[in-house]
Design a protein around this motif. Structure first.
Motif, PDB file in Angstrom:
ATOM      1  N   THR A   1      54.987  35.474  25.893  1.00  0.00           N
ATOM      2  CA  THR A   1      54.385  35.542  27.227  1.00  0.00           C
ATOM      3  C   THR A   1      52.998  34.921  27.225  1.00  0.00           C
ATOM      4  OG1 THR A   1      53.973  36.958  29.143  1.00  0.00           O
ATOM      5  CG2 THR A   1      53.348  37.856  26.993  1.00  0.00           C
ATOM      6  N   SER A   2      52.740  34.102  28.217  1.00  0.00           N
ATOM      7  CA  SER A   2      51.444  33.441  28.330  1.00  0.00           C
ATOM      8  C   SER A   2      50.380  34.382  28.887  1.00  0.00           C
ATOM      9  CB  SER A   2      51.561  32.215  29.238  1.00  0.00           C
ATOM     10  OG  SER A   2      52.435  31.252  28.693  1.00  0.00           O
ATOM     11  N   PHE A   3      50.758  35.194  29.870  1.00  0.00           N
ATOM     12  CA  PHE A   3      49.803  36.095  30.514  1.00  0.00           C
ATOM     13  C   PHE A   3      50.274  37.539  30.382  1.00  0.00           C
ATOM     14  CE2 PHE A   3      49.568  32.053  32.785  1.00  0.00           C
ATOM     15  CZ  PHE A   3      48.200  31.795  32.788  1.00  0.00           C
ATOM     16  N   ASP A   4      49.328  38.435  30.133  1.00  0.00           N
ATOM     17  CA  ASP A   4      49.668  39.861  30.088  1.00  0.00           C
ATOM     18  C   ASP A   4      48.817  40.679  31.054  1.00  0.00           C
ATOM     19  OD1 ASP A   4      47.245  39.744  28.794  1.00  0.00           O
ATOM     20  OD2 ASP A   4      47.856  40.905  27.044  1.00  0.00           O
ATOM     21  N   LYS A   5      48.004  39.997  31.864  1.00  0.00           N
ATOM     22  CA  LYS A   5      47.184  40.677  32.869  1.00  0.00           C
ATOM     23  C   LYS A   5      47.628  40.250  34.268  1.00  0.00           C
ATOM     24  CE  LYS A   5      44.322  42.658  29.962  1.00  0.00           C
ATOM     25  NZ  LYS A   5      44.271  44.138  29.826  1.00  0.00           N
ATOM     26  N   PRO A   6      47.511  41.137  35.239  1.00  0.00           N
ATOM     27  CA  PRO A   6      47.913  40.785  36.613  1.00  0.00           C
ATOM     28  C   PRO A   6      47.018  39.689  37.190  1.00  0.00           C
ATOM     29  CG  PRO A   6      47.636  43.167  36.343  1.00  0.00           C
ATOM     30  CD  PRO A   6      47.040  42.529  35.140  1.00  0.00           C
ATOM     31  N   LEU A   7      47.622  38.667  37.749  1.00  0.00           N
ATOM     32  CA  LEU A   7      46.869  37.577  38.371  1.00  0.00           C
ATOM     33  C   LEU A   7      46.675  37.878  39.862  1.00  0.00           C
ATOM     34  CD1 LEU A   7      48.594  34.561  36.577  1.00  0.00           C
ATOM     35  CD2 LEU A   7      46.357  35.562  36.092  1.00  0.00           C
ATOM     36  N   PHE A   8      45.968  38.997  40.107  1.00  0.00           N
ATOM     37  CA  PHE A   8      45.690  39.452  41.464  1.00  0.00           C
ATOM     38  C   PHE A   8      44.209  39.734  41.617  1.00  0.00           C
ATOM     39  CE2 PHE A   8      50.013  41.357  40.693  1.00  0.00           C
ATOM     40  CZ  PHE A   8      50.717  40.465  41.480  1.00  0.00           C
ATOM     41  N   TRP A   9      43.728  39.602  42.854  1.00  0.00           N
ATOM     42  CA  TRP A   9      42.340  39.903  43.176  1.00  0.00           C
ATOM     43  C   TRP A   9      42.297  40.718  44.457  1.00  0.00           C
ATOM     44  CZ3 TRP A   9      44.149  35.595  40.900  1.00  0.00           C
ATOM     45  CH2 TRP A   9      43.534  35.190  39.721  1.00  0.00           C
ATOM     46  N   LEU A  10      41.418  41.704  44.507  1.00  0.00           N
ATOM     47  CA  LEU A  10      41.259  42.536  45.702  1.00  0.00           C
ATOM     48  C   LEU A  10      40.014  42.086  46.449  1.00  0.00           C
ATOM     49  CD1 LEU A  10      42.063  44.978  47.446  1.00  0.00           C
ATOM     50  CD2 LEU A  10      40.713  46.426  45.904  1.00  0.00           C
ATOM     51  N   TYR A  11      40.221  41.546  47.651  1.00  0.00           N
ATOM     52  CA  TYR A  11      39.118  41.071  48.487  1.00  0.00           C
ATOM     53  C   TYR A  11      38.994  41.944  49.721  1.00  0.00           C
ATOM     54  CZ  TYR A  11      37.966  36.801  45.960  1.00  0.00           C
ATOM     55  OH  TYR A  11      37.526  35.918  45.018  1.00  0.00           O
ATOM     56  N   ALA A  12      37.747  42.143  50.163  1.00  0.00           N
ATOM     57  CA  ALA A  12      37.484  42.990  51.333  1.00  0.00           C
ATOM     58  C   ALA A  12      36.444  42.336  52.231  1.00  0.00           C
ATOM     59  CB  ALA A  12      36.995  44.361  50.877  1.00  0.00           C
ATOM     60  N   LYS A  13      36.291  42.892  53.414  1.00  0.00           N
ATOM     61  CA  LYS A  13      35.229  42.445  54.320  1.00  0.00           C
ATOM     62  C   LYS A  13      33.885  42.536  53.605  1.00  0.00           C
ATOM     63  CE  LYS A  13      37.539  44.116  58.523  1.00  0.00           C
ATOM     64  NZ  LYS A  13      37.465  45.111  59.607  1.00  0.00           N
ATOM     65  N   SER A  14      32.987  41.654  53.958  1.00  0.00           N
ATOM     66  CA  SER A  14      31.700  41.591  53.265  1.00  0.00           C
ATOM     67  C   SER A  14      30.909  42.892  53.352  1.00  0.00           C
ATOM     68  CB  SER A  14      30.865  40.441  53.819  1.00  0.00           C
ATOM     69  OG  SER A  14      30.650  40.602  55.212  1.00  0.00           O
ATOM     70  N   GLU A  15      31.092  43.646  54.448  1.00  0.00           N
ATOM     71  CA  GLU A  15      30.328  44.886  54.590  1.00  0.00           C
ATOM     72  C   GLU A  15      30.837  46.009  53.680  1.00  0.00           C
ATOM     73  OE1 GLU A  15      32.991  44.632  58.374  1.00  0.00           O
ATOM     74  OE2 GLU A  15      31.895  43.277  57.037  1.00  0.00           O
ATOM     75  N   ILE A  16      32.044  45.846  53.114  1.00  0.00           N
ATOM     76  CA  ILE A  16      32.564  46.821  52.151  1.00  0.00           C
ATOM     77  C   ILE A  16      32.049  46.399  50.776  1.00  0.00           C
ATOM     78  CG2 ILE A  16      34.636  47.819  51.103  1.00  0.00           C
ATOM     79  CD1 ILE A  16      36.100  47.270  53.719  1.00  0.00           C
ATOM     80  N   ARG A  17      31.097  47.142  50.239  1.00  0.00           N
ATOM     81  CA  ARG A  17      30.371  46.707  49.049  1.00  0.00           C
ATOM     82  C   ARG A  17      30.992  47.174  47.740  1.00  0.00           C
ATOM     83  NH1 ARG A  17      25.906  44.384  50.759  1.00  0.00           N
ATOM     84  NH2 ARG A  17      25.114  44.251  48.621  1.00  0.00           N
ATOM     85  N   ASP A  18      31.821  48.215  47.786  1.00  0.00           N
ATOM     86  CA  ASP A  18      32.442  48.714  46.559  1.00  0.00           C
ATOM     87  C   ASP A  18      33.735  49.430  46.907  1.00  0.00           C
ATOM     88  OD1 ASP A  18      31.656  51.213  47.594  1.00  0.00           O
ATOM     89  OD2 ASP A  18      29.805  51.205  46.434  1.00  0.00           O
ATOM     90  N   LEU A  19      34.414  49.941  45.885  1.00  0.00           N
ATOM     91  CA  LEU A  19      35.710  50.579  46.089  1.00  0.00           C
ATOM     92  C   LEU A  19      35.608  51.840  46.951  1.00  0.00           C
ATOM     93  CD1 LEU A  19      37.159  50.129  42.492  1.00  0.00           C
ATOM     94  CD2 LEU A  19      38.013  49.054  44.583  1.00  0.00           C
ATOM     95  N   LYS A  20      34.491  52.551  46.865  1.00  0.00           N
ATOM     96  CA  LYS A  20      34.309  53.749  47.689  1.00  0.00           C
ATOM     97  C   LYS A  20      34.339  53.392  49.171  1.00  0.00           C
ATOM     98  CE  LYS A  20      31.562  56.264  44.249  1.00  0.00           C
ATOM     99  NZ  LYS A  20      30.231  56.857  43.946  1.00  0.00           N
ATOM    100  N   GLY A  21      33.935  52.168  49.483  1.00  0.00           N
ATOM    101  CA  GLY A  21      33.920  51.726  50.869  1.00  0.00           C
ATOM    102  C   GLY A  21      35.302  51.508  51.464  1.00  0.00           C
ATOM    103  N   LEU A  22      36.343  51.594  50.625  1.00  0.00           N
ATOM    104  CA  LEU A  22      37.714  51.421  51.108  1.00  0.00           C
ATOM    105  C   LEU A  22      38.288  52.688  51.737  1.00  0.00           C
ATOM    106  CD1 LEU A  22      39.330  49.331  48.200  1.00  0.00           C
ATOM    107  CD2 LEU A  22      38.727  48.522  50.484  1.00  0.00           C
ATOM    108  N   LYS A  23      37.592  53.802  51.583  1.00  0.00           N
ATOM    109  CA  LYS A  23      38.107  55.062  52.138  1.00  0.00           C
ATOM    110  C   LYS A  23      38.292  54.941  53.643  1.00  0.00           C
ATOM    111  CE  LYS A  23      37.275  60.056  52.182  1.00  0.00           C
ATOM    112  NZ  LYS A  23      38.649  60.372  51.764  1.00  0.00           N
TER     113      LYS A  23
END
Length: 263
Positions: free
Chosen positions: A40-62
């Protein structure tokens, strides 16, 4: 070029000797298909989590809405990750199936959703639109396989030399990609028909997800299998040797190191 289910059928029937889609192959193997992952060439997920600019961290996703492509590996990984961060889907965040990557990042820009999980090259589009990258799953302690070598079991018995040569050539290419950024970018530009700038950006974000030499530890094999079992709703864990065999990869990697082979 084949969709994953078609490639599985072609591999089982002997119309092709190798495929590169491990998740589909393991899913078929769970139903009895004689398929196995050897590299296997890759063993990590090739995904990215993007949010609105005003959401500064994961806590802001609540209490926010996150766009996904529906049930599958990406959503399963997202659910698992959010849970580890103390965010429970359905209670703290809402997941919405908003379609393909090209639609999902636009839905965040337009305000229909607050964040989304996307893949290459749409992560760059999201960045250019001013969205904030909250998580690069390539850097997280999660396992998802991409760009693998999958065979039907019978080929190992009938044509072992062909399998070994294929794995050996793939391993050399893999090591060359890891070691030579400029050459890898030139190859991407030429073969994928993308600009040199995009090839360079792509290389830099996927580089952390590359395996060292195409192999997987037993722990990583179990994590990769567990993810697929979750998606399929299977509670019983079958033995990993039904799905993986990195024997040839390990031996060739050791030989290359012993000979001080350089790409």
């Amino acid at each position: 070029m084949m969709p994953a289910p078609v490639s599985n059928l072609a591999l089982i029937a002997g119309n092709v000797d190798f495929t590169s889609v491990p998740t589909a192959a393991i899913t078929a193997a769970l139903r009895g298909a004689p398929l196995r992952v050897l590299f296997t060439s890759f063993d990590k997920p090739l995904f990215w989590l993007y949010a609105k600019s005003e959401i500064r961290d994961l806590k802001g996703l609540k209490d926010k809405k996150i766009g996904t492509s529906g049930l599958g590996a990406a959503e399963t990984l997202l659910r698992e990750f959010l849970k580890k961060q103390g965010l429970e889907v359905g209670r703290d965040v809402t997941l919405l199936n908003t379609g393909a990557d090209s639609v999902r990042w636009v839905s965040v820009v337009s305000g229909s959703t607050d964040a989304t999980v996307i893949t290459l090259p749409w992560n760059f589009s999201a960045e250019e639109a001013g969205l904030r990258n909250l998580v690069s799953f390539t850097k997280e302690d999660m396992v998802q396989l991409t760009g693998s070598v999958v065979i039907r079991d019978g080929l190992l018995q009938t044509e072992p030399s062909v399998v070994e040569k294929f794995i050996g050539a793939t391993l050399k290419g893999h090591l060359a990609v890891r070691a030579n950024r400029a050459e890898a970018i030139a190859t991407l530009t030429r073969n994928v028909k993308i600009s040199e700038a995009l090839a360079g950006k792509s290389y830099d974000v996927i580089r952390p997800a590359l395996t060292a030499d195409g192999g997987l530890s037993e722990e990583s094999q179990r994590k990769a299998l567990d993810l697929i079992l979750q998606v399929q709703g299977i509670k019983e864990t079958p033995p990993i040797e039904r799905f993986f065999d990195f024997g040839i990869q390990k031996r060739l990697s050791t030989e290359f190191k012993g000979k001080n082979w350089k790409p």
